[in-house]
Design an enzyme around this catalytic site. Structure first.
Site, mmCIF file in Angstrom:
data_model
loop_
_atom_site.group_PDB
_atom_site.id
_atom_site.type_symbol
_atom_site.label_atom_id
_atom_site.label_comp_id
_atom_site.label_asym_id
_atom_site.label_seq_id
_atom_site.Cartn_x
_atom_site.Cartn_y
_atom_site.Cartn_z
ATOM 1 N N PRO A 2 0.838 -1.202 0.000
ATOM 2 C CA PRO A 2 0.000 0.000 0.000
ATOM 3 C C PRO A 2 0.871 1.250 0.000
ATOM 4 C CG PRO A 2 -0.575 -1.450 1.834
ATOM 5 C CD PRO A 2 0.668 -2.000 1.208
ATOM 6 N N GLU A 3 0.475 2.231 -0.778
ATOM 7 C CA GLU A 3 1.222 3.483 -0.759
ATOM 8 C C GLU A 3 0.625 4.380 0.336
ATOM 9 O OE1 GLU A 3 2.604 4.883 -4.492
ATOM 10 O OE2 GLU A 3 2.369 2.960 -5.465
ATOM 11 N N LYS A 51 4.232 5.275 5.166
ATOM 12 C CA LYS A 51 3.552 3.972 5.154
ATOM 13 C C LYS A 51 3.414 3.391 6.562
ATOM 14 C CE LYS A 51 5.354 3.086 0.541
ATOM 15 N NZ LYS A 51 6.263 2.245 -0.284
ATOM 16 N N ARG A 166 13.552 8.991 11.139
ATOM 17 C CA ARG A 166 14.179 8.269 10.012
ATOM 18 C C ARG A 166 13.440 8.501 8.704
ATOM 19 N NH1 ARG A 166 14.565 3.947 13.801
ATOM 20 N NH2 ARG A 166 12.805 2.893 12.852
ATOM 21 N N ASN A 207 5.571 2.418 -5.831
ATOM 22 C CA ASN A 207 5.976 2.262 -7.221
ATOM 23 C C ASN A 207 5.058 2.970 -8.217
ATOM 24 O OD1 ASN A 207 8.077 1.262 -8.721
ATOM 25 N ND2 ASN A 207 6.980 -0.611 -9.297
ATOM 26 N N ARG A 316 12.681 -2.236 -7.745
ATOM 27 C CA ARG A 316 11.319 -2.337 -8.276
ATOM 28 C C ARG A 316 11.356 -1.903 -9.735
ATOM 29 N NH1 ARG A 316 7.368 -1.796 -4.295
ATOM 30 N NH2 ARG A 316 5.873 -2.350 -5.899
#
Ligand SMILES: [Zn+2]
Length: 360
Positions: A2-3, A51, A166, A207, A316
């Protein structure tokens, strides 16, 4: 995977379904034994960062979210994680907008309250969790089951902050600082196509957004970040905010301008397995018309007819049109040929445009 827009939708679903409610927690699978520590606490709400999803639990409803006593459940769905919601009428709205990678079988688990005369309110309480449920959260009006996450762990405030530190800025958060994105890209010799997938550079892109954002910027995916100008990157950020805001609102990634969707109507595109967790809106743009290049390799570009290419980049597959995406440096003629928002010509997007994303 999932984005970010999906995780923000999940956070909104949790806010709506559980915020301020005392909940029961368990780990039917047994792999999140710390769930017992949370049982009986109040779920204060939910927070999405890229995410990552954080669920803050507190002993009482009136505790501030940043109080030391708050326990933050940190969840990353990874490739296979999903949430399934079930509950009373009204609560089930959350079901429809959550659960990335919802599988058909899971959908069938939701009992229809119409089946029982007047007893609908108890239906969801009888749902026996699948043995794979890592975490079940049950409130007064419904429940949420988590399966298959990459991460599901309890954090204190410091550990939560360490995760945030991060991550790069998240285009869907009001507190995001785009200059962190711009500066990080311009300092790097890495390709822009790889940088966009690095969550330390920008949080929440996957992606699909990577490929489509690069196309909309007419940018070659293999250009080093240091070759890009501040202006180009600022415009990319604005475009990203607009695209992801639309995604968070509708659950669907749509990047095509309406006038570009039917340029090749004779082409029957195969469904290539892109699942989107959108609202069940009959007017939604179909998957086959939503993207310029994502999973359109071997098909003609919607703008110029050149065959869309694909290659591995940052582990990817990236998809691009070598003719349209010819911008390679800050000195190249950078013109904003595209309006900022793919729904620019759709009336329903007027409220978003009015918010100032600078269409056209
Ligand atoms: Zn093209």
């Amino acid at each position: 995977m999932p984005e970010g827009h999906t995780v923000h939708r999940l956070a909104a679903a949790f806010e709506q379904a559980f915020s301020g409610q005392r909940v029961r927690t368990s780990s039917p699978q047994g792999r999140f034994s710390d769930a017992t520590q949370l049982n009986g606490m109040v779920l204060l709400g939910a927070e999405a960062v890229g995410k990552h999803l954080f669920l803050p639990f507190a002993p009482a409803e009136d505790v501030e979210r940043d109080a030391p006593v708050v326990r933050h459940v940190h969840i990353h769905l990874g490739l296979y994680g999903s949430w399934t919601f079930a509950g009373e009428p009204g609560f089930s709205d959350a079901h429809a907008i959550g659960a990335p990678r919802l599988r058909i079988g899971e959908r069938e688990e939701r009992l229809d309250s119409e089946e029982q005369d007047g007893g609908g309110a108890t239906d969801w309480r009888r749902l026996v969790p699948r043995p794979t449920v890592r975490l079940r959260i049950a409130g007064p009006t419904g429940l949420a089951d988590l399966t298959g996450p990459t991460a599901c762990e309890i954090m204190d405030a410091h550990e939560r902050q360490a995760v945030l530190d991060r991550l790069g800025p998240d285009p869907l958060r009001a507190d995001a600082d785009p200059s962190r994105f711009v500066d990080a890209v311009r300092r790097s010799r890495t390709t822009i196509g790889a940088l966009l997938m690095n969550q330390k550079i920008v949080a929440g892109i996957g992606n699909i957004y990577r490929a489509e954002l690069l196309f909309r910027a007419r940018l070659d995916p293999f250009v080093p970040g240091k070759d890009l100008s501040t202006g180009m990157l600022e415009e990319m950020w604005e475009d990203l905010v607009a695209l992801m805001t639309y995604g968070a609102r509708t659950g669907r990634i749509v990047t095509t301008q309406p006038e570009h969707r039917d340029l090749e109507p004779r082409i029957i595109e195969r469904s290539r397995g892109t699942r989107q967790n959108g609202d069940e809106d009959p007017d939604v743009v179909s998957r086959e018309r939503s993207f310029y290049v994502y999973h359109r390799q071997t098909l003609p570009c919607r703008l110029c007819g050149t065959t869309v290419r694909s290659a591995e980049l940052a582990a990817r597959t990236v998809f691009w049109c070598s003719r349209c995406q010819s911008v390679r440096s800050r000195r190249a003629g950078w013109t904003r040929e595209h309006p900022a928002a793919p729904w620019a010509l759709e009336a329903e997007g007027a409220d978003v445009l009015a918010a100032g994303d600078g269409a056209a």
